[in-house]
Design a protein around this motif. Sequence first.
Motif, PDB file in Angstrom:
ATOM      1  N   LYS A  61     -35.487   5.655   9.893  1.00  0.00           N
ATOM      2  CA  LYS A  61     -36.439   6.122  10.901  1.00  0.00           C
ATOM      3  C   LYS A  61     -35.803   7.080  11.891  1.00  0.00           C
ATOM      4  N   ASP A  62     -34.471   7.236  11.818  1.00  0.00           N
ATOM      5  CA  ASP A  62     -33.751   8.166  12.681  1.00  0.00           C
ATOM      6  C   ASP A  62     -32.408   8.482  12.007  1.00  0.00           C
ATOM      7  N   SER A  63     -31.609   9.325  12.653  1.00  0.00           N
ATOM      8  CA  SER A  63     -30.329   9.729  12.044  1.00  0.00           C
ATOM      9  C   SER A  63     -29.410   8.546  11.792  1.00  0.00           C
ATOM     10  N   GLU A  64     -29.378   7.593  12.712  1.00  0.00           N
ATOM     11  CA  GLU A  64     -28.499   6.434  12.574  1.00  0.00           C
ATOM     12  C   GLU A  64     -28.903   5.570  11.381  1.00  0.00           C
ATOM     13  N   SER A  65     -30.196   5.289  11.242  1.00  0.00           N
ATOM     14  CA  SER A  65     -30.643   4.458  10.119  1.00  0.00           C
ATOM     15  C   SER A  65     -30.529   5.221   8.797  1.00  0.00           C
ATOM     16  N   PHE A  66     -30.705   6.553   8.828  1.00  0.00           N
ATOM     17  CA  PHE A  66     -30.485   7.357   7.624  1.00  0.00           C
ATOM     18  C   PHE A  66     -29.034   7.234   7.174  1.00  0.00           C
ATOM     19  N   GLU A  67     -28.104   7.386   8.104  1.00  0.00           N
ATOM     20  CA  GLU A  67     -26.678   7.296   7.768  1.00  0.00           C
ATOM     21  C   GLU A  67     -26.336   5.933   7.183  1.00  0.00           C
ATOM     22  N   LYS A  68     -26.907   4.891   7.755  1.00  0.00           N
ATOM     23  CA  LYS A  68     -26.650   3.535   7.256  1.00  0.00           C
ATOM     24  C   LYS A  68     -27.135   3.403   5.811  1.00  0.00           C
ATOM     25  N   LEU A  69     -28.337   3.907   5.524  1.00  0.00           N
ATOM     26  CA  LEU A  69     -28.875   3.842   4.161  1.00  0.00           C
ATOM     27  C   LEU A  69     -28.095   4.753   3.213  1.00  0.00           C
ATOM     28  N   ALA A  70     -27.688   5.919   3.689  1.00  0.00           N
ATOM     29  CA  ALA A  70     -26.912   6.842   2.853  1.00  0.00           C
ATOM     30  C   ALA A  70     -25.571   6.222   2.474  1.00  0.00           C
ATOM     31  N   LYS A  71     -24.937   5.531   3.411  1.00  0.00           N
ATOM     32  CA  LYS A  71     -23.670   4.852   3.109  1.00  0.00           C
ATOM     33  C   LYS A  71     -23.889   3.700   2.131  1.00  0.00           C
ATOM     34  N   ALA A  72     -25.000   2.983   2.307  1.00  0.00           N
ATOM     35  CA  ALA A  72     -25.291   1.839   1.428  1.00  0.00           C
ATOM     36  C   ALA A  72     -25.488   2.292  -0.021  1.00  0.00           C
ATOM     37  N   THR A  73     -26.263   3.346  -0.236  1.00  0.00           N
ATOM     38  CA  THR A  73     -26.467   3.842  -1.603  1.00  0.00           C
ATOM     39  C   THR A  73     -25.232   4.594  -2.084  1.00  0.00           C
TER      40      THR A  73
END
Length: 141
Positions: A61-73
Amino acid sequence: DYKKINEDIEAYVKEKGGPDNRIFFFSLPPFAYESTSELVKSHCYSKSGFTRLILEKPFGKDSESFEKLAKATGKFFSEKELYRIDHYLGKEVVLSLPSIRFGNQIFEPLWNRNYIESVHIEWKEDLNTMGRGGYFDKYGI
C-alpha cells in the motif's frame, strides 16, 4: 498440495512433450506471497524450462510495504522471473500476453526489463469495489 501440482505438471509435460515452462498467476492477499513463493520454488520450480510468477496488485500500500513484499518474493525468485500487474489486468484479454510473449521467439528476447521500461493499459469500467472496500483499505489498490 504443491508436490501434487508438480507431479501433475511433470506428467502433462511427459505426455504432451515440449518445454517444461511454468507460469504461476498469484491473485493472493499480500500476506500470502512469501509462503506461496517458497512453496512454488521448493516444489514446482521447473528443472529444465523457465518459471515465472505473475503477481496481481495490490502489491503493498506504500513504498515500505512494497519493499517488504519485494524482499519476500525476492528470496525465492529473481526479478527476471517476476511480473507485477494491476488487478484489473487479470481480464481475459490481457491474460493472453504471457502466452504471446513466451510462445513467440521474436518477443522473448525483447519483451523484458532491458527493453521495456513500463507498460500502461487503461481499462474503463463502471464497477465499484462492490463490498470489497475493507480489503482495499487494508492492502491498497
